[in-house]
Design a protein around this motif. Structure first.
Motif, PDB file in Angstrom:
ATOM      1  N   ALA A   1     101.616  83.239  65.986  1.00  0.00           N
ATOM      2  CA  ALA A   1     102.497  82.078  65.942  1.00  0.00           C
ATOM      3  C   ALA A   1     103.847  82.342  66.592  1.00  0.00           C
ATOM      4  N   MET A   2     104.318  83.592  66.565  1.00  0.00           N
ATOM      5  CA  MET A   2     105.714  83.856  66.923  1.00  0.00           C
ATOM      6  C   MET A   2     105.924  84.811  68.086  1.00  0.00           C
ATOM      7  N   ALA A   3     104.934  85.620  68.429  1.00  0.00           N
ATOM      8  CA  ALA A   3     105.108  86.551  69.543  1.00  0.00           C
ATOM      9  C   ALA A   3     105.009  85.813  70.870  1.00  0.00           C
ATOM     10  N   PRO A   4     105.714  86.268  71.908  1.00  0.00           N
ATOM     11  CA  PRO A   4     105.598  85.641  73.229  1.00  0.00           C
ATOM     12  C   PRO A   4     104.166  85.736  73.761  1.00  0.00           C
ATOM     13  N   ALA A   5     103.706  84.681  74.390  1.00  0.00           N
ATOM     14  CA  ALA A   5     102.327  84.644  74.898  1.00  0.00           C
ATOM     15  C   ALA A   5     102.071  85.775  75.885  1.00  0.00           C
ATOM     16  N   GLU A   6     103.069  86.079  76.711  1.00  0.00           N
ATOM     17  CA  GLU A   6     102.911  87.172  77.682  1.00  0.00           C
ATOM     18  C   GLU A   6     102.654  88.502  76.988  1.00  0.00           C
ATOM     19  N   ARG A   7     103.344  88.734  75.878  1.00  0.00           N
ATOM     20  CA  ARG A   7     103.148  89.979  75.138  1.00  0.00           C
ATOM     21  C   ARG A   7     101.786  90.012  74.453  1.00  0.00           C
ATOM     22  N   ILE A   8     101.385  88.898  73.877  1.00  0.00           N
ATOM     23  CA  ILE A   8     100.072  88.857  73.208  1.00  0.00           C
ATOM     24  C   ILE A   8      98.974  89.228  74.194  1.00  0.00           C
TER      25      ILE A   8
END
Length: 666
Positions: free
Chosen positions: A172-179
Motif C-alpha cells: 500500500a505504501m512503498a513506491p511502485a518502482e521499489r516494489i
C-alpha cells in the motif's frame, strides 16, 4: 582486518565529548568511584579480532569456531563468507524482533481501543482516515473506531503472517518502482515473524550453506523491519496517540528541577508510558506529591520513551540516550526510574544502588535483578490495567522523593532549549505543500536531506561523531532530520533551534530562516525513521523522480546494535546510501564486505560508506549529493560556509547554563 586498540578511551571522551554536562558527570562519577559504560569499555580492551571481523561462530556447540589461515573452515565446513553472512543475518533478525515486539504491544492496544475492550481514546483520527485510504478500506459509513480496528488487524497480520500472501502495508505504501525491484530480487517478505523464524532456521546447524542466499534473507529481513517493525508500528502509534505536535522544550541535565518528584521513563514502549503521563498529570497524585513536600511531578525522557512521549504529549524533559543513562542516574536527583524494553543497560542497577533512586520494570521481556516489577504480563492480558499500574508506579516515585539525599545530588547546569515534534504533515503545512520545499531542493538552497540517526558506540568519542557530521552538513546547506539516540546530542548542542542556522550555509539559511525553522528537525524516537522515509517518499512523488536519483541519504555515525543494521538496510532498500563512522563486523569476508559496501549499487541503487573521520564522512555525503544533483540537472549548490559550528555550540551551551543557572548543584 579491523585494527584493534584504536578505539577511544574514557579519558578521550572526557577530553573531547561535545556536551559539557557529560564531562562534568564523568569527573563526578570518577571521583565517587562509580563505574560507567566507558570504564567497562576500557576494561574490555583489547577487543577480540575474530568478533570485530565477524569470523567467530557460536551457532552450535561443536565450537565456538574461529576462522584463521590455519583453520579456514569451522568444524561443519562453514567458511568465513558463510559465517560472516550468518552472523549479520542473526543481527538483522534480532532488530526485526526488537522493534516488532514493542510495535505489537501498540497494535494490540489500538485493536483494544477500537473494539472497546480497552478504555483508550483514539487520538489520531486523521491518521486513521489517511491510513484507511492508503489500505483501501476507507468508507464514509465507517466510524473511526471501525477503521482503526481494521487497520490494527492488517498491521498484526503483516507482523505475524504464516500463510504466504501479500504484505499489505508494503504494497500500500512503498513506491511502485521499489516494489518491482524487490520482486525481481525475490526478497519480498511474507511477514516479520516468518522472516525472523526463517532467519534462525537458515543459520542453524547444517542448513543454508550458500552465503549469498543467506545475504538475500538479510534483505528480506530488512524489508520486514522497515514495513512491519517500523512503519507498521509507527502507524499504530500515530493512530492511537495522534500525530506529533511542534513545541519548544528544555533539555540536558540542567533542566532537572529539585523541588519536584522526578520520574524518568526509559525504553521504547509507549503504552504504559502514556498512562504514566496521564497519572502524573492527575490532581489526585499531584496532591499526594505536594503533601510529600514536592512542588509537582516532573517526567524526564531517557532514550526513545522520552522522545515518543515528548512528541505526543509534551511535558517530558529529554535528558539522555541509552549510553548516557547511567550518567543521568548519578545526578542523584531522580526519584524513580521506569524501565521498559531495549537499550536499558543492566549497569543502571549498580548506579541506582548508590542513590535513593528506585527502579521499576514494566515488561516481562525486560526484567532487572533488584528492580520492582509492575508490568504487563507475557500474554498482554492486563493491558486494560494500564491506568492502575501507572498510578502504582507514580506513587513509588512520590514515596522515593522523601528519601532523596541532598548531599548526594549533583546536577550540572548545562541546559539548552530545543524545538521538537516535526512530522511530514506539519512540515508540509509550514511550507504550504511539497512544491515549495521541492523548489528549495532544485534551486540548491537545500543541497539535500540526511536522516541523521543511530545509537551511540564507545568505538568513537561519545556524541562527537554525530555533532561533527551535523555541523559539517548544515555548513554545506544540507538539511538534517533526526530521531532516537542521536537526536539527544543535537538537541543538547543547539542544532534544533532556529538560532542554529548561524552555523549553516547561506542557502539553508535562506530557505529556513523566513519560516523560523532550525537546521535539524527532530522527528521523535528511533521508530520515527518511518517519518523520515515518508518525507523522502513525499519528495520523490513531488519531483517525479525515483528515490535512488535524489540527494537523500541516511547516516548513523555511531550505530551500535541490531536495530541499527535494520535501520540502515531500510533506507538502503529504498535506494539511498547509508553513511557510518563504525565499521560493521564483515571484514573477515571480502565477498560479504563487497555485498554490503558496493554490490548493492547494481541491485538496489545504493551503497554503504564508512569513514572513521566524521568530517570526511559528511564531505563524502555532500560530494555524493552534488553528483546526484548534476545527474538530475538541478542547480549547483553554493560553496560551503567557512564557519565551524563546534565553538559556537559550546559557547551557546555555556551561555544558556549561565543565563538559566537556577538548578542547584551540591
Amino acid at each position: 582486518m579491523t585494527k584493534k586498540n584504536t578505539f577511544p578511551s574514557k579519558a578521550d571522551v572526557m577530553a573531547s565529548t561535545p556536551d559539557p554536562a557529560v564531562r562534568e558527570m564523568l569527573r563526578h562519577m570518577e571521583a565517587a568511584g562509580i563505574e560507567t559504560p566507558f570504564d567497562r569499555f576500557d576494561a574490555q580492551k583489547p577487543h577480540c579480532g575474530f568478533g570485530l571481523n565477524g569470523t567467530c561462530c557460536k551457532n552450535c556447540h561443536m565450537g565456538p569456531c574461529r576462522i584463521t589461515t590455519k583453520s579456514p573452515k569451522g568444524v561443519c565446513g562453514a567458511d568465513a563468507h558463510l559465517i560472516v553472512a550468518r552472523n549479520m543475518l542473526r543481527w538483522t533478525a534480532a532488530g526485526v524482533a526488537a522493534h516488532g515486539a514493542r510495535g505489537r504491544e501498540v497494535m494490540l492496544a489500538l485493536k483494544g481501543a477500537a473494539d472497546g475492550s480497552l478504555d483508550l481514546p483514539i487520538l489520531g483520527p486523521e491518521k486513521v482516515i489517511a491510513t484507511a485510504k492508503s489500505f483501501g478500506i476507507h468508507g464514509e459509513a465507517k466510524s473511526v473506531q471501525e477503521m482503526a480496528g481494521e487497520i490494527a488487524m492488517i498491521l498484526l497480520e503483516d507482523l505475524c503472517r504464516t500463510l504466504p500472501g501479500p504484505h499489505k502495508t508494503l504494497e500500500a505504501m512503498a513506491p511502485a518502482e521499489r516494489i518491482q525491484v524487490w520482486k525481481d530480487l525475490d526478497i519480498l517478505p511474507i511477514g516479520a515473524y516468518h522472516e525472523v523464524f526463517e532467519a534462525l532456521h537458515r543459520t542453524g546447524t547444517g542448513t543454508d550453506g550458500d552465503w549469498r542466499n543467506v545475504a538475500n534473507q538479510i534483505l528480506r529481513c530488512g524489508l520486514a523491519f522497515a514495513w512491519s517493525s517500523v512503519v507498521g508500528s509507527a502507524i499504530a502509534m500515530d493512530c492511537l496517540y495522534g500525530l506529533p505536535k511542534r513545541s519548544r522544550v528544555s533539555t540536558n541535565l540542567g533542566a532537572i528541577t529539585l523541588d519536584s518528584v522526578n520520574i524518568a521513563v526509559h525504553g521504547h514502549s509507549p503504552v504504559l508510558v502514556a498512562a504514566i503521563v496521564k497519572a502524573a498529570r492527575g490532581e489526585a497524585l499531584l496532591s499526594e506529591a505536594r503533601a510529600a513536600g514536592a512542588g509537582t511531578i516532573k517526567l524526564y525522557g531517557i532514550c526513545c520513551s522520552g522522545h515518543s512521549a515528548l512528541a505526543k504529549f509534551g511535558d517530558i524533559t529529554p535528558l539522555a540516550n541509552a549510553a548516557g543513562a547511567e550518567l543521568t542516574l548519578a545526578t542523584g536527583a531522580l526519584d524513580l526510574w521506569v524501565a521498559d524494553v531495549q537499550d536499558v543497560f543492566p549497569g543502571i542497577m549498580d548506579v541506582a544502588a548508590c542513590f535513593h533512586t528506585r527502579v521499576v520494570t514494566t515488561s516481562d521481556s525486560a526484567r532487572l535483578p533488584g528492580a520492582e516489577h509492575i508490568a504487563f504480563d507475557h500474554h498482554h492480558s492486563n493491558l486494560d490495567q494500564a491506568d492502575i499500574l501507572a498510578e502504582r508506579i507514580v506513587r513509588r516515585g512520590i514515596q522515593a522523593y522523601g528519601e532523596r539525599q541532598a548531599g548526594k545530588v549533583f546536577v550540572p547546569k548545562a541546559r539548552m532549549d530545543a524545538e521538537v515534534g516535526f512530522s511530514v504533515e506539519n512540515i508540509l503545512a509550514t511550507f504550504g505543500g511539497a512544491e515549495p520545499l521541492l523548489e528549495h531542493l532544485k534551486s540548491g538552497r537545500i543541497r539535500g536531506v540526511v536522516n541523521l540517526v543511530g545509537c551511540n558506540n564507545p568505538k568513537v568519542v561519545y556524541e562527537e561523531a554525530i555533532v561533527r557530521v551535523a555541523e559539517e552538513l548544515i555548513a554545506h546547506d544540507v538539511l538534517a532530520l533526526t530521531n532516537g539516540c542521536a537526536a539527544f546530542a543535537l538537541l543538547k548542542m543547539g542544532f534544533c533551534l532556529p538560532e542554529g542556522l548561524e552555523g549553516s550555509g547561506p542557502g539553508l539559511n535562506a530557505a529556513l530562516a523566513p519560516l523560523n525553522l532550525p537546521p535539524v528537525w527532530h522527528m521523535g524516537e528511533c521508530l520515527d525513521n518511518a517519518r523520515a522515509s515518508a518525507f523522502f517518499r513525499t519528495i520523490s512523488a513531488a519531483s517525479g523522480e525515483s528515490l535512488p536519483r535524489l540527494p537523500l541519504a541516511v547516516s548513523s555515525p555511531e550505530w551500535s546494535n541490531e536495530k541499527g543494521v535494520g535501520a540502515a538496510l531500510s533506507f538502503r532498500l529504498l535506494g539511498l546510501n547509508s553513511y557510518h563512522c563504525i565499521t560493521p563486523p564483515v571484514a573477515g569476508s571480502d565477498r560479504v564486505s563487497d555485498f554490503f559496501y558496493q554490490d548493492t549499487r547494481e541491485t538496489l541503487g545504493s551503497v554503504m560508506v564508512v569513514d572513521q573521520d566524521p568530517v570526511q564522512l559528511a564531505q563524502r555525503i555532500v560530494a555524493d549529493f552534488d553528483e546526484r544533483r548534476e545527474a538530475l540537472g538541478w542547480q549547483s549548490a553554493a560553496p560551503a560556509t567557512n564557519r565551524r559550528l563546534s565553538a559556537l555550540q559550546a559557547e551557546k551551551a555555556h551561555q544558556f547554563a549561565h543565563d538559566h543557572g537556577h538548578t542547584h548543584s551540591h
